[in-house]
Scaffold this active site. Structure first.
Site, PDB file in Angstrom:
ATOM      1  N   ASP A  90      -9.448  17.289 -12.589  1.00  0.00           N
ATOM      2  CA  ASP A  90      -9.574  17.017 -14.007  1.00  0.00           C
ATOM      3  C   ASP A  90     -10.682  17.940 -14.526  1.00  0.00           C
ATOM      4  O   ASP A  90     -11.636  18.222 -13.817  1.00  0.00           O
ATOM      5  CB  ASP A  90      -9.958  15.539 -14.168  1.00  0.00           C
ATOM      6  CG  ASP A  90      -9.947  15.109 -15.614  1.00  0.00           C
ATOM      7  OD1 ASP A  90      -9.683  15.969 -16.473  1.00  0.00           O
ATOM      8  OD2 ASP A  90     -10.207  13.939 -15.871  1.00  0.00           O
ATOM      9  N   ASP A 274      -2.106   9.366 -11.541  1.00  0.00           N
ATOM     10  CA  ASP A 274      -3.337   9.133 -10.783  1.00  0.00           C
ATOM     11  C   ASP A 274      -3.944   7.863 -11.364  1.00  0.00           C
ATOM     12  O   ASP A 274      -3.767   7.584 -12.559  1.00  0.00           O
ATOM     13  CB  ASP A 274      -4.343  10.280 -10.968  1.00  0.00           C
ATOM     14  CG  ASP A 274      -5.052  10.191 -12.305  1.00  0.00           C
ATOM     15  OD1 ASP A 274      -4.440  10.539 -13.323  1.00  0.00           O
ATOM     16  OD2 ASP A 274      -6.212   9.737 -12.349  1.00  0.00           O
ATOM     17  N   CYS A 312       4.915  -5.181   4.346  1.00  0.00           N
ATOM     18  CA  CYS A 312       4.125  -3.947   4.410  1.00  0.00           C
ATOM     19  C   CYS A 312       3.855  -3.540   5.860  1.00  0.00           C
ATOM     20  O   CYS A 312       3.611  -4.381   6.716  1.00  0.00           O
ATOM     21  CB  CYS A 312       2.813  -4.138   3.655  1.00  0.00           C
ATOM     22  SG  CYS A 312       1.764  -2.684   3.679  1.00  0.00           S
ATOM     23  N   CYS A 314       1.395  -1.241   6.680  1.00  0.00           N
ATOM     24  CA  CYS A 314       0.112  -0.537   6.750  1.00  0.00           C
ATOM     25  C   CYS A 314      -0.743  -1.100   7.885  1.00  0.00           C
ATOM     26  O   CYS A 314      -0.444  -2.162   8.445  1.00  0.00           O
ATOM     27  CB  CYS A 314      -0.626  -0.631   5.420  1.00  0.00           C
ATOM     28  SG  CYS A 314      -1.554  -2.150   5.185  1.00  0.00           S
ATOM     29  N   CYS A 317      -1.958  -4.711   7.268  1.00  0.00           N
ATOM     30  CA  CYS A 317      -0.929  -5.752   7.373  1.00  0.00           C
ATOM     31  C   CYS A 317      -0.397  -5.900   8.802  1.00  0.00           C
ATOM     32  O   CYS A 317       0.026  -6.990   9.192  1.00  0.00           O
ATOM     33  CB  CYS A 317       0.212  -5.480   6.394  1.00  0.00           C
ATOM     34  SG  CYS A 317      -0.324  -5.689   4.679  1.00  0.00           S
ATOM     35  N   HIS A 343      -4.493  -0.753   2.269  1.00  0.00           N
ATOM     36  CA  HIS A 343      -3.228  -1.424   1.957  1.00  0.00           C
ATOM     37  C   HIS A 343      -2.719  -0.999   0.582  1.00  0.00           C
ATOM     38  O   HIS A 343      -1.546  -0.658   0.426  1.00  0.00           O
ATOM     39  CB  HIS A 343      -3.379  -2.959   1.999  1.00  0.00           C
ATOM     40  CG  HIS A 343      -2.238  -3.632   1.311  1.00  0.00           C
ATOM     41  ND1 HIS A 343      -1.025  -3.847   1.923  1.00  0.00           N
ATOM     42  CD2 HIS A 343      -2.096  -4.059   0.023  1.00  0.00           C
ATOM     43  CE1 HIS A 343      -0.189  -4.391   1.044  1.00  0.00           C
ATOM     44  NE2 HIS A 343      -0.812  -4.534  -0.109  1.00  0.00           N
TER      45      HIS A 343
HETATM   46 ZN   LIG Z   1      -0.360  -3.551   3.877  1.00  0.00          ZN
END
Ligand SMILES: [Zn+2]
Length: 378
Positions: A90, A274, A312, A314, A317, A343
């Site tokens: 930016d 973003d 999820c 990730c 998780c 996450h």
């Molecule tokens: Zn997750």
């Protein structure tokens, strides 16, 4: 360079490919925000692991700290922060108008005092290009004035004319062969994006787009949204502005938003996003899931041994429970904010990946409807 690959049949959602000096980016894309040259609490290895393709850095912050000399000596922002994929920076316009104090605008540029130590600085459209050249940003943004909501029409109109004059100067300076460029000569050139302002006045948005198209940029950002206006206006302005932009250039909606905001904007034909929300809210214990938003610090999760989101995959998780993460927040353990940030970023990246698949198969309208019907805001 942007290539439009496919447009969804039921909405205006687009699939594209953006080529930069540090590789290709599939769009739609979400860019995690690395304001100070770091996505807060997340390493570059973790970012790659969760599938981030491009991140955002902030010229205003990095220009003030650590300053241009050390980034130049390091060989640019990629080397300084240890990230070899694309970076968009930016220009600092938004921060000059939201963080800096004692700012004074003139045709020449923006004078302001640093929010850190009060030191005085003067940024011109040309200097904003130079700063981002020293960073080696793959995508640079022009210096603009970001007007907050509500703003009087006369003010917005004048401001828009200034932003358009600055845009022309930025492009002219950027196009000069003698302009400094610190990157290896073999890689492709940096890209320069224009920013459409005009507040919530649709005719002024149109005027802004016309002005920028005459100058010609590698891509176009929709700026000055989510600056205090009601939610319905955010999407009305974004949809209208996106409809005015050329098909063969990337469209970037700056600073937005929550998962439903992003899905809405994708369906309106926006390609790039973003937002600090996944990390900022993650550090406060707020998690985004397929069924909506959870505040993991709440007592309700004290004995909840399920993962944040059972759909999820990730790290958080797969390995930890809501009860454990609540305990980490309760005891102010740093791992808590890291797990929820990880996450949330994983969720945003996945949301975008599944959006791309839906666009490719011409079913983004159904995907959007199903997602919004299952998503509960807190
Ligand atoms: Zn997750």
């Amino acid at each position: 360079m942007f290539k439009l690959i496919h447009t969804d049949k039921s909405t205006k959602a687009r699939l594209g490919k953006l080529t930069t000096a540090h590789g290709e980016v599939d769009t739609p894309v979400f860019m995690p925000v690395g304001t100070q040259g770091t996505v807060k609490a997340i390493s570059t290895e973790e970012l790659k692991g969760l599938g981030a393709e491009i991140i955002l850095g902030n010229a205003y912050h990095l220009y003030l700290r650590p300053g241009l000399d050390i980034i130049r000596k390091a060989g640019g922002l990629h080397k300084f922060m240890g990230w070899d994929k694309p970076i968009l920076t930016d220009s600092g316009g938004y921060q000059i108008f939201s963080l800096a104090t004692l700012r004074k605008l003139s045709d020449e540029g923006a004078e302001f005092s640093s929010h850190i130590d009060g030191s005085k600085h003067f940024i011109t459209p040309e200097k904003a290009v130079d700063i981002q050249r020293i960073f080696g940003s793959d995508i640079m943004m022009i210096l603009d004035e970001c007007v907050h909501y509500p703003a009087a029409r006369d003010y917005v109109e004048q401001s828009l004319e200034l932003t358009t004059r600055w845009a022309r100067r930025a492009k002219e300076y950027f196009s000069r062969p003698e302009t400094i460029d610190h990157r290896p000569k073999t890689s492709m050139r940096q890209l320069l994006f224009g920013i459409v302002q005009g507040s919530t006045y649709l005719d002024l948005r149109k005027k802004a787009v016309d002005g920028l198209l005459k100058i010609g940029f590698d891509g176009y950002a929709i700026g000055g949204v989510s600056v205090g206006e009601p939610e319905n206006l955010i999407h009305e302005v974004a949809e209208y502005t996106a409809s005015l932009l050329p098909q063969d250039k990337a469209r970037y909606l700056m600073g937005l938003g929550t998962p439903p905001d992003i899905i809405e904007a994708i369906s309106n034909g926006v390609d790039m996003f973003d937002c600090v929300v996944p990390t900022r809210n993650g550090r406060n214990g707020q998690a985004f899931t397929w069924s909506g938003e959870l505040q993991l610090r709440n007592a309700a999760y004290k004995e909840d041994l399920r993962p944040i989101d059972d759909k999820c995959e990730c790290f958080a998780c797969r390995n930890h429970t809501r009860a454990y993460i609540r305990h980490l927040f309760n005891t102010e353990e740093l791992l808590g904010l890291r797990l929820v940030s990880l996450h949330n970023l994983h969720f945003y990246v996945k949301l975008i990946q599944l959006s791309r698949a839906a666009i490719r198969e011409d079913r983004f309208g159904d995907f959007k409807e199903k997602f919004l019907s299952q998503y509960r805001k807190r």
